[in-house]
Write an enzyme that holds these catalytic residues in place. Structure first.
Site, PDB file in Angstrom:
ATOM      1  N   ARG A 127      -1.762   3.522   5.993  1.00 35.45           N
ATOM      2  CA  ARG A 127      -1.312   3.044   4.694  1.00 35.45           C
ATOM      3  C   ARG A 127       0.105   2.483   4.750  1.00 35.45           C
ATOM      4  O   ARG A 127       0.539   1.828   3.793  1.00 35.45           O
ATOM      5  CB  ARG A 127      -1.347   4.182   3.657  1.00 35.45           C
ATOM      6  CG  ARG A 127      -2.713   4.749   3.390  1.00 35.45           C
ATOM      7  CD  ARG A 127      -2.682   5.697   2.210  1.00 35.45           C
ATOM      8  NE  ARG A 127      -2.265   5.019   1.005  1.00 35.45           N
ATOM      9  CZ  ARG A 127      -3.093   4.431   0.153  1.00 35.45           C
ATOM     10  NH1 ARG A 127      -4.380   4.470   0.354  1.00 35.45           N
ATOM     11  NH2 ARG A 127      -2.628   3.836  -0.918  1.00 35.45           N
TER      12      ARG A 127
ATOM     13  N   MET B 173       0.852  -1.200   0.000  1.00 30.29           N
ATOM     14  CA  MET B 173       0.000   0.000   0.000  1.00 30.29           C
ATOM     15  C   MET B 173       0.890   1.254   0.000  1.00 30.29           C
ATOM     16  O   MET B 173       1.163   1.780  -1.034  1.00 30.29           O
ATOM     17  CB  MET B 173      -0.952  -0.034   1.189  1.00 30.29           C
ATOM     18  CG  MET B 173      -2.014   1.012   1.088  1.00 30.29           C
ATOM     19  SD  MET B 173      -3.681   0.482   1.445  1.00 30.29           S
ATOM     20  CE  MET B 173      -3.791   0.502   3.165  1.00 30.29           C
ATOM     21  N   CYS B 174       1.363   1.682   1.134  1.00 27.90           N
ATOM     22  CA  CYS B 174       2.199   2.875   1.309  1.00 27.90           C
ATOM     23  C   CYS B 174       1.411   4.176   1.207  1.00 27.90           C
ATOM     24  O   CYS B 174       0.432   4.271   0.486  1.00 27.90           O
ATOM     25  CB  CYS B 174       3.359   2.974   0.311  1.00 27.90           C
ATOM     26  SG  CYS B 174       4.518   1.627   0.400  1.00 27.90           S
ATOM     27  N   GLY B 175       1.873   5.151   1.964  1.00 31.75           N
ATOM     28  CA  GLY B 175       1.287   6.484   1.876  1.00 31.75           C
ATOM     29  C   GLY B 175       2.380   7.462   1.530  1.00 31.75           C
ATOM     30  O   GLY B 175       3.515   7.317   1.988  1.00 31.75           O
TER      31      GLY B 175
END
Lengths: 228, 299
Positions: free
Chosen positions: B32, B1-3
């Site tokens: 995230r 995901m990652c933000g």
């Protein structure tokens, strides 16, 4: 009619959604400070009106049944996904996959909707006053998608029986999606959808072009029998 | 995901609040990416000097390190210790000898990046904790980018955390995964770009460094990336004077931006922008796929 006000700066989305299910005494709700939170007013099942003052996150008004949800702002991914009935109105833009898999109801976007608008739609009516992004109406099965602006690339890829009306340009059509004649019955259908969206007389149905399935992908063709 | 988040200030009056605003954006993106977090801040710089961002193991003796580096630089060296990171400011002309001295005497110390104005900090842990360890909220500057990581392509280590930097005052954060990074890494390595990790995002940073080194402006380098980098990506990129955003043509990864006369802000989700001043009246929009966005500071 009394309005129940829920401030999301003070209550959680879960509390709001729970209250929308259990408090059937209020038919008018106002939601303050949404701040982009996800799943606001998802899973509604009563003919209430929910007004949300601000931008919302993902899956707003998902699975909606009977309710009217108004977002005064922009909406994140998956707005009104799998809506069954009712009405969802966004005054700003909607992000990707607006109206995905929705079976019924009306989704009205005053601004633009980005990619994959109406992906796998199954009967919903979607009206976008602005433009839509790429891969919209991908595998759309039923319903109508009306766009007052332009459509991005690969509109209606692998489409089944949904009807697409676009007033502006279409960057490209997806596999098995073709332009079709705009006959009187289609103009009447489109006029009905525009009227439901409050746009009767605002735009001329004669300015729209109709797109739909060439029906070469999903019908079995005897020439392909050897492949099975 | 990652933000990922980014904030580029147009209004100098907001510069004292850059760190505070960025910290709050980063923290909101914890859902995230709870594995690790990092950020780059473009603060004050001294012409003729370079700030080298280092990550050192616990217990390093800063005084001994300073003495070693002063010897290598043949002059002025200033150390600022922030938790596991040390910012070393040296005359630009001495950077190469300082880096050589580090490599020779301190293999346990990693060089995270360098530039006249850029400082990079990254660690494993929740974004809020990482921001607090380094005191992000007290930092000032003109622009900054940040990342909260949920690892997919390489291990959860500090080296795998973003931002990645491979060039002076250049760094990148990435949400997505690249599919041709091994091939591209080989091509860039032949050109002399150095990579510290097996991470796909570092290749994207190296790619942009290579294009910028050839004299392409940031906007053109990002446009070239559309043809050369394969996979899912939303990139936010910082340079000494600029800030850029690019999404892959399919737009697999989310992105939302807000612009006012005071700033341009980027977030993976609107939630990250919800606390910014004047957001109620900002122009909030989704950046188009395969479209280069960048802003430059007036010189």
């Amino acid at each position: 009619m009394t309005t129940r006000i829920v401030d999301l700066a003070a209550s959680s989305v879960r509390e709001l959604n729970q209250a929308l299910h259990t408090d059937k005494g209020h038919m008018h709700w106002q939601v303050l400070n949404p701040a982009g939170r996800h799943s606001i007013a998802a899973g509604l099942d009563a003919p209430a009106t929910v007004e949300i003052d601000g931008h919302v996150g993902y899956y707003c008004a998902g699975m909606n049944k009977h309710a009217s949800v108004i977002v005064r702002g922009n909406a994140g991914v998956g707005l009104a996904e799998n809506m069954m009935s009712g009405r969802v109105h966004v005054t700003g833009d909607a992000s990707q996959a607006a109206g995905a898999t929705a079976h019924g109801g009306l989704l009205l976007v005053d601004g633009n909707a980005s990619a994959r608008c109406g992906i796998s739609m199954k009967g919903v009516d979607i009206v976008v006053k602005g433009s839509i992004g790429h891969m919209s109406a991908f595998m759309a099965q039923a319903g109508t998608l009306t766009v007052l602006g332009d459509a991005g690339e690969s509109l209606g890829d692998s489409i089944y029986e949904a009807k697409l009306f676009v007033r502006g340009s279409v960057a490209s059509l997806g596999a098995d999606c073709v332009e079709k004649d705009m006959r009187d019955e289609h103009k009447a259908l489109l006029f009905g959808k525009l009227t439901a969206a409050g746009l009767a007389g605002a735009v001329d149905v004669g300015d729209f072009r109709r797109y739909g399935s060439a029906r070469t992908l999903y019908h079995f063709h005897v020439d392909n029998v050897g492949a099975y | 995901m990652c933000g990922i988040v980014g904030l580029f200030l147009k209004d100098k009056a907001l510069e004292p609040r850059l760190g505070e605003l960025l910290a709050q954006m980063l923290e909101v993106m914890s859902d995230r990416g709870p594995d690790s977090a990092g950020f780059a801040v473009y603060g004050a710089g001294r012409p003729g000097f370079v700030k080298i961002s280092l990550r050192a193991p616990a217990g390093i003796d800063a005084e001994t390190l300073a003495a070693t580096l002063r010897g290598a630089a043949g002059g002025e060296v200033e150390l600022t210790v922030r938790d596991s990171h040390i910012i070393v400011e040296v005359p630009a002309a001495a950077e190469a000898s300082v880096r050589a001295a580090l490599a020779a005497n301190h293999p346990e110390i990693a060089v995270v990046g360098s530039g006249e104005r850029m400082e990079i900090y990254k660690e494993v842990g929740l974004p809020k904790a990482v921001a607090e360890r380094f005191g992000l909220s007290a930092m000032t500057g003109s622009h900054g980018i940040g990342h909260t990581r949920m690892a997919t392509e390489s291990a959860v280590t500090t080296n795998g955390a973003h931002p990645f930097s491979t060039g002076q005052d250049q760094c990148l954060v990435h949400n997505g995964s690249l599919s041709n990074h091994n091939d591209m890494r080989r091509v860039l390595a032949k050109e002399g770009i150095r990579f510290e990790t097996d991470n796909d995002s570092e290749v994207a940073a190296g790619y942009l460094t290579s294009r910028l080194a050839k004299g392409e402006p940031l906007g053109d380098a990002l446009k070239s990336a559309l043809g050369d980098l394969d996979g899912f990506y939303t990139f936010v990129v910082g340079t000494e004077s600029g800030f850029g955003v690019l999404r892959d043509p399919i737009a697999c990864k989310p992105a939302v931006m807000a612009e006012t006369e005071h700033y341009v802000a980027f977030g993976s989700e609107y939630r990250a922008l919800a606390g910014l001043p004047g957001i109620e009246t900002a122009r909030v929009f989704e950046p188009e796929p395969a479209t280069v966005y960048f802003w430059e500071r007036a010189a």
